[in-house]
Design a protein around this motif. Structure first.
Motif, PDB file in Angstrom:
ATOM      1  N   PRO A  82       0.819  -1.225   0.000  1.00 12.42           N
ATOM      2  CA  PRO A  82       0.000   0.000   0.000  1.00 12.42           C
ATOM      3  C   PRO A  82       0.852   1.275   0.000  1.00 12.42           C
ATOM      4  CG  PRO A  82      -0.881  -1.608   1.531  1.00 12.42           C
ATOM      5  CD  PRO A  82       0.433  -2.160   1.067  1.00 12.42           C
ATOM      6  N   PRO A 112       1.355   3.323  -4.070  1.00  9.86           N
ATOM      7  CA  PRO A 112       0.108   3.421  -4.841  1.00  9.86           C
ATOM      8  C   PRO A 112       0.348   3.876  -6.277  1.00  9.86           C
ATOM      9  CG  PRO A 112       0.370   5.368  -3.467  1.00  9.86           C
ATOM     10  CD  PRO A 112       1.530   4.456  -3.140  1.00  9.86           C
ATOM     11  N   THR A 146      -3.937   0.419  -5.041  1.00 11.49           N
ATOM     12  CA  THR A 146      -2.836  -0.183  -4.291  1.00 11.49           C
ATOM     13  C   THR A 146      -2.917  -1.702  -4.415  1.00 11.49           C
ATOM     14  OG1 THR A 146      -4.180  -0.150  -2.285  1.00 11.49           O
ATOM     15  CG2 THR A 146      -2.610   1.665  -2.568  1.00 11.49           C
ATOM     16  N   ARG A 198      -1.686  -5.442  -2.489  1.00 12.23           N
ATOM     17  CA  ARG A 198      -1.221  -6.041  -1.234  1.00 12.23           C
ATOM     18  C   ARG A 198      -1.108  -7.552  -1.441  1.00 12.23           C
ATOM     19  NH1 ARG A 198      -1.712  -4.588   4.247  1.00 12.23           N
ATOM     20  NH2 ARG A 198      -3.119  -2.865   3.789  1.00 12.23           N
TER      21      ARG A 198
END
Ligand SMILES: C[S@@+](CC[C@H](N)C(=O)[O-])C[C@H]1O[C@@H](n2cnc3c(N)ncnc32)[C@H](O)[C@@H]1O
Length: 260
Positions: free
Chosen positions: A151, A154, A168, A170
């Protein structure tokens, strides 16, 4: 199952803004190959941006884009002067029809399971003319691009109406540094809650990729570690491959071990 990122009409409509032409060194590599081939199949064509650019640049032969994601293909189909097919390689039966098959934008990495990969490579080999080429790239497993998918990194862009979007990634799981599962989360004033899509990609090193290609009856003509055509090393971000049909091997589509 196709990722929501590509199947959802609203998210697919963001793709060309998120990956704008000015940031796509890959297109500069692929387009001369496309322009010099009479018939081209773009597997996992997405919004079809590359084939559209080829047609705009004067390609007058057969251009066909194949993608199983309805959202992406809806974007592609805005251009009627190119053939668009909703589906994947398993749903096709081409025999010696294309001078060039490409998989761009790391589309090759969506082929996760060994059987799926083998069947797809066999279908690509079958679709190629005898002197046809299969050109594609995968991120190099050894350079671990997913370590940056956090994150804190971005991607920000504006959609086609100028509204801000923040994306973003993850990572949620890895298997042997080979399979990487992760989320894309999109936040924008457009929606009252984040839009989340989950994905899994397969990462290859040069040796494992080579084994799959040889087993499929394809040989590596050239290979590069980045879009500037530097050689592949352990640190290369990409493995960009130009492969040809090995005419000494018979064409054979492997049976699906799971389903026969
Ligand atoms: C990252 S996008 C790349 C799109 C396009 N090639 C580009 O360069 O912009 C990956 C594409 O692969 C497609 N895809 C997913 N599963 C696939 C499969 N089994 N066969 C072919 N394409 C697939 C997705 O729908 C998506 O459009």
């Amino acid at each position: 199952m196709v990722d929501r990122l590509f199947a959802d009409a609203g998210l697919a409509a963001l793709y060309d803004q998120m990956c704008p032409r000015g940031q796509r060194a890959d297109f500069d590599f692929y387009l001369p190959l496309v322009m010099s081939a009479r018939s081209v199949l773009d597997v996992g064509c997405g919004t079809g941006a590359m084939l559209k650019e080829a047609r705009d640049a004067g390609h007058s032969g057969r251009l066909c884009g194949l993608d199983p994601a309805s959202g992406m293909l809806a974007q592609a189909r805005k251009r009627p002067d190119i053939e668009w097919i909703l589906g994947d390689l398993a749903s096709t039966g081409w025999d010696s029809e294309y001078d060039l098959v490409v998989m761009t934008g790391h589309a090759f990495q969506v082929l996760i399971e060994d059987d799926e990969l083998r069947r797809s490579l066999a279908a690509i080999r079958s679709a190629l003319t005898d002197d046809g080429r299969f050109v594609f790239e995968t991120r190099n497993r050894l350079s671990r691009a997913w370590d940056d998918w956090t994150p804190e990194n971005p991607v920000e862009f504006t959609d086609s109406e100028g509204v801000n979007v923040r994306m973003t990634r993850r990572v949620t799981a890895t298997v042997d540094d080979r399979l990487v599962s992760f989320t894309h989360t999109f936040i924008s004033p457009r929606w009252n809650q984040p839009q989340v899509s989950t994905s899994t990609l397969r990462f290859f090193d040069a040796a494992s990729l080579s084994r799959f290609l040889i087993d499929a009856g394809l040989f590596i003509e050239e290979q590069f570690g980045d879009w500037d055509r530097t050689p592949v090393t352990a640190a290369s971000p990409e493995i960009i491959t130009i492969a040809r049909k090995d005419a000494t091997r018979p064409s054979r589509i492997p049976r699906n071990r799971a389903g026969g």
